[in-house]
Motif scaffolding. Structure first.
Motif, PDB file in Angstrom:
ATOM      1  N   MET A 266      37.698  56.635  39.907  1.00 46.57           N
ATOM      2  CA  MET A 266      36.623  56.625  40.895  1.00 46.57           C
ATOM      3  C   MET A 266      35.416  55.884  40.329  1.00 46.57           C
ATOM      4  O   MET A 266      35.230  55.810  39.109  1.00 46.57           O
ATOM      5  N   LEU A 267      34.615  55.316  41.196  1.00 46.16           N
ATOM      6  CA  LEU A 267      33.390  54.625  40.787  1.00 46.16           C
ATOM      7  C   LEU A 267      32.525  55.539  39.922  1.00 46.16           C
ATOM      8  O   LEU A 267      32.279  56.689  40.275  1.00 46.16           O
ATOM      9  N   ARG A 268      32.056  54.988  38.793  1.00 54.96           N
ATOM     10  CA  ARG A 268      31.185  55.719  37.885  1.00 54.96           C
ATOM     11  C   ARG A 268      29.836  55.023  37.826  1.00 54.96           C
ATOM     12  O   ARG A 268      29.764  53.796  37.738  1.00 54.96           O
ATOM     13  N   LEU A 269      28.749  55.798  37.828  1.00 54.44           N
ATOM     14  CA  LEU A 269      27.402  55.227  37.833  1.00 54.44           C
ATOM     15  C   LEU A 269      26.547  55.794  36.699  1.00 54.44           C
ATOM     16  O   LEU A 269      25.515  56.424  36.927  1.00 54.44           O
ATOM     17  N   PRO A 270      26.926  55.568  35.445  1.00 59.36           N
ATOM     18  CA  PRO A 270      26.120  56.102  34.341  1.00 59.36           C
ATOM     19  C   PRO A 270      24.802  55.336  34.160  1.00 59.36           C
ATOM     20  O   PRO A 270      24.728  54.129  34.359  1.00 59.36           O
ATOM     21  N   LEU A 271      23.763  56.067  33.815  1.00 59.55           N
ATOM     22  CA  LEU A 271      22.472  55.507  33.410  1.00 59.55           C
ATOM     23  C   LEU A 271      21.985  54.416  34.377  1.00 59.55           C
ATOM     24  O   LEU A 271      21.877  54.653  35.574  1.00 59.55           O
ATOM     25  N   GLU A 272      21.722  53.211  33.868  1.00 55.39           N
ATOM     26  CA  GLU A 272      21.133  52.162  34.709  1.00 55.39           C
ATOM     27  C   GLU A 272      22.057  51.656  35.805  1.00 55.39           C
ATOM     28  O   GLU A 272      21.601  51.011  36.759  1.00 55.39           O
ATOM     29  N   VAL A 273      23.347  51.915  35.702  1.00 58.32           N
ATOM     30  CA  VAL A 273      24.280  51.396  36.703  1.00 58.32           C
ATOM     31  C   VAL A 273      23.963  51.949  38.088  1.00 58.32           C
ATOM     32  O   VAL A 273      24.134  51.265  39.100  1.00 58.32           O
ATOM     33  N   SER A 274      23.490  53.185  38.150  1.00 62.34           N
ATOM     34  CA  SER A 274      23.201  53.793  39.445  1.00 62.34           C
ATOM     35  C   SER A 274      22.154  52.995  40.219  1.00 62.34           C
ATOM     36  O   SER A 274      22.341  52.681  41.404  1.00 62.34           O
ATOM     37  N   THR A 275      21.040  52.651  39.555  1.00 58.95           N
ATOM     38  CA  THR A 275      19.991  51.875  40.225  1.00 58.95           C
ATOM     39  C   THR A 275      20.490  50.492  40.614  1.00 58.95           C
ATOM     40  O   THR A 275      20.243  50.008  41.730  1.00 58.95           O
ATOM     41  N   LEU A 276      21.201  49.831  39.707  1.00 56.54           N
ATOM     42  CA  LEU A 276      21.735  48.502  39.996  1.00 56.54           C
ATOM     43  C   LEU A 276      22.684  48.536  41.190  1.00 56.54           C
ATOM     44  O   LEU A 276      22.654  47.661  42.059  1.00 56.54           O
ATOM     45  N   TRP A 277      23.537  49.551  41.219  1.00 56.59           N
ATOM     46  CA  TRP A 277      24.510  49.680  42.301  1.00 56.59           C
ATOM     47  C   TRP A 277      23.816  49.934  43.637  1.00 56.59           C
ATOM     48  O   TRP A 277      24.174  49.322  44.652  1.00 56.59           O
ATOM     49  N   GLN A 278      22.826  50.808  43.629  1.00 60.03           N
ATOM     50  CA  GLN A 278      22.142  51.106  44.884  1.00 60.03           C
ATOM     51  C   GLN A 278      21.328  49.910  45.375  1.00 60.03           C
ATOM     52  O   GLN A 278      21.233  49.676  46.590  1.00 60.03           O
ATOM     53  N   ASP A 279      20.761  49.141  44.449  1.00 61.02           N
ATOM     54  CA  ASP A 279      20.085  47.906  44.846  1.00 61.02           C
ATOM     55  C   ASP A 279      21.082  46.941  45.488  1.00 61.02           C
ATOM     56  O   ASP A 279      20.764  46.254  46.471  1.00 61.02           O
ATOM     57  N   TRP A 280      22.280  46.874  44.916  1.00 61.99           N
ATOM     58  CA  TRP A 280      23.315  45.991  45.468  1.00 61.99           C
ATOM     59  C   TRP A 280      23.712  46.432  46.878  1.00 61.99           C
ATOM     60  O   TRP A 280      23.853  45.598  47.788  1.00 61.99           O
ATOM     61  N   LEU A 281      23.884  47.730  47.071  1.00 68.61           N
ATOM     62  CA  LEU A 281      24.216  48.229  48.397  1.00 68.61           C
ATOM     63  C   LEU A 281      23.126  47.861  49.406  1.00 68.61           C
ATOM     64  O   LEU A 281      23.422  47.443  50.535  1.00 68.61           O
ATOM     65  N   GLU A 282      21.874  48.011  49.008  1.00 72.73           N
ATOM     66  CA  GLU A 282      20.762  47.682  49.896  1.00 72.73           C
ATOM     67  C   GLU A 282      20.821  46.220  50.338  1.00 72.73           C
ATOM     68  O   GLU A 282      20.530  45.889  51.497  1.00 72.73           O
ATOM     69  N   GLU A 283      21.218  45.349  49.422  1.00 70.56           N
ATOM     70  CA  GLU A 283      21.234  43.920  49.724  1.00 70.56           C
ATOM     71  C   GLU A 283      22.482  43.491  50.482  1.00 70.56           C
ATOM     72  O   GLU A 283      22.402  42.664  51.404  1.00 70.56           O
ATOM     73  N   HIS A 284      23.640  44.039  50.097  1.00 69.68           N
ATOM     74  CA  HIS A 284      24.902  43.522  50.630  1.00 69.68           C
ATOM     75  C   HIS A 284      25.603  44.436  51.640  1.00 69.68           C
ATOM     76  O   HIS A 284      26.328  43.945  52.513  1.00 69.68           O
ATOM     77  N   ARG A 285      25.434  45.738  51.512  1.00 66.18           N
ATOM     78  CA  ARG A 285      26.094  46.680  52.418  1.00 66.18           C
ATOM     79  C   ARG A 285      25.142  47.823  52.776  1.00 66.18           C
ATOM     80  O   ARG A 285      25.429  48.991  52.509  1.00 66.18           O
TER      81      ARG A 285
END
Length: 361
Positions: A266-285
Motif C-alpha cells: 500500500m502507498l506509504r507516506l513517511p515524513l516529507e513524502v506526505s506533504t509532497l504527495w498531497q501537493d501533487w494531488l492538489e495539482e494533478h488529481r
C-alpha cells in the motif's frame, strides 16, 4: 516562507515529480525564487540533473525489519531521476542537507567505487552469506546507470563470488544485464521484481515522470522471463481511490508477460513524502485528494502514515483487508501465489586473487 509554499514554476520542472525544493526536516535554510530588483526580463533555466560522487567505506547496509524478506541491501546511487512522487526513499535526501522534493530527483549521488568496496566486504573472514537486495532505496537502473555502469559492475562482483541477489526496478536498462542475470539465475542466484504501479499511461507520466511507461515495463518482464530469469510483478504501491481498481489488471498483465510471482504494498507516506504527495494531488488529481487521503488515514489510525511493523506496508482495517483479499484471490487464479525457491547460498566462494594460495580440494 517555506519553499513548498511557493512551488517552482511548472515550465521549469517539466518532467519532474515534485513541485518544490523544501529543505526537509534537517534544513536550517529555506529557498525561494525572488526578483533581484533589476527591471530586466530574464528567463530562468529549467532544472537540470547533476551527479556528484561519494566514496563509501562500506556499501552493504544491514537492516533489521521483521516485515521484509531480506537483511541486507546495496544502493549504487542516492536520489533517483525517475522522480516517482510517492517514493518512500525521498526523506533520505534530508540526511544530505538536500530537499526530499526536487533535489531528490535532480541532485544525484553516484558511488563509483561500490563494486570494489563490495568485493572487499564479501572477502572479510566473518562475512556470512545471505541474499542481497539491490534497488530497495533508489532505482539501480535509473538513467544515470546507462553511463556509470555501477549496478552492472556490482552484479559482476556478485556473479564472480556466487552470491545471491534480488533486484527491484522500474528501469528497462536491466535488459542490458541479461547476460549476467541469466547466468546467475541458471545457478539459482538471482531474481527480479518489476514494479508496475498503474497501466494508465497518463497517470504514470504524471506520478513517475522519468520512469519507463507501463507497457515498456511489461515488455521487460517478458524479456527477462524469456531469458530464464524469475520475475515478480509488483503492484506497488497500490493507491487507494486512485489505482487500486487496477490491481487485478496489473497482475493479469504481469502473468501474461511471464511473471511467476506477485506482490503488493500500500502507498506509504513517511515524513516529507506526505506533504509532497498531497501537493501533487492538489495539482494533478484535486478531485481525488479527499478520497485518497481519507482511505489512507483510515488505514493508519487517523494519521497519514504509521511506521509500525507489520502495518506500515499494508495498513489495517476493512479497506486494507479488502485489497489484501482481492490480491490473494487474483494471484491464486493466475498462479502467482506460489512460493519461489530460495536463492542459493551454498555456491558462495570468493574468487582467488593474484598471489592467493590455491586450495588442493
Amino acid at each position: 516562507m517555506r519553499s513548498s509554499d511557493r512551488p517552482v514554476p511548472a515550465d521549469l520542472r517539466r518532467g519532474r515529480g515534485a513541485a518544490s525544493r523544501d529543505g526537509g526536516r534537517y534544513g536550517r535554510l529555506t529557498r525561494a525564487d525572488e526578483a533581484d530588483g533589476w527591471d530586466i526580463p530574464e528567463d530562468l533555466p529549467p532544472l537540470r540533473t547533476t551527479v556528484t560522487e561519494e566514496r563509501p567505506r562500506s556499501v552493504i547496509n544491514y537492516v533489521r525489519s521483521p516485515d521484509i524478506p531480506f537483511d541486507r541491501t546495496l544502493n549504487p546511487y542516492r536520489g533517483c531521476e525517475h522522480g516517482c512522487i510517492y517514493c518512500f526513499a525521498r526523506p533520505t535526501h534530508a540526511y544530505l542537507g538536500l530537499s526530499p522534493g526536487l533535489d531528490f530527483e535532480t541532485q544525484l549521488v553516484a558511488r563509483p567505487e561500490a563494486p570494489q568496496v563490495l568485493a572487499r566486504e564479501l572477502r572479510r573472514p566473518g562475512y556470512r552469506v545471505a541474499p542481497l537486495a539491490i534497488g530497495t532505496g533508489t532505482d539501480p537502473y535509473q538513467p544515470v546507470e546507462r553511463d556509470r555502469g555501477i549496478t552492472r559492475a556490482c552484479l559482476s562482483v556478485l556473479r564472480d563470488f556466487g552470491h545471491p541477489v534480488g533486484i527491484v526496478t522500474k528501469g528497462t536498462l536491466i535488459e542490458r544485464d541479461i547476460d549476467i542475470l541469466s547466468d546467475m539465475a541458471a545457478r539459482g542466484l538471482a531474481r527480479v521484481g518489476i514494479s508496475v504501479t498503474t497501466l494508465d499511461d497518463d497517470l504514470s507520466r504524471r506520478m513517475e515522470p522519468r520512469a519507463p511507461r507501463p507497457a515498456r515495463r511489461l515488455k521487460t518482464i517478458r524479456r527477462l522471463a524469456a531469458a530464464g530469469i524469475p520475475v515478480r510483478v509488483m503492484a506497488s504501491p497500490m493507491i487507494p481511490g486512485l489505482t487500486d481498481h487496477e490491481l487485478e489488471p496489473i497482475l493479469e498483465a504481469g502473468a501474461e508477460a511471464g511473471a511467476v510471482a506477485a506482490s503488493w504494498i500500500m502507498l506509504r507516506l513517511p515524513l516529507e513524502v506526505s506533504t509532497l504527495w498531497q501537493d501533487w494531488l492538489e495539482e494533478h488529481r484535486p478531485n481525488a485528494k479527499a478520497r485518497v487521503m481519507g482511505h489512507l488515514r483510515a488505514m493508519h489510525g487517523g494519521q497519514d502514515y504509521s511506521p509500525r511493523w507489520h502495518v506500515r506496508m499494508r495498513g489495517e482495517g476493512p479497506y486494507a483487508a479488502l485489497v489484501a483479499q482481492r490480491f490473494d484471490r487474483a494471484a491464486r487464479a493466475l498462479g502467482l501465489d506460489c512460493d519461489q525457491p530460495a536463492l542459493r547460498c551454498d555456491l558462495f566462494r570468493p574468487p582467488p586473487r593474484l598471489g592467493d594460495q590455491l586450495s588442493l580440494f
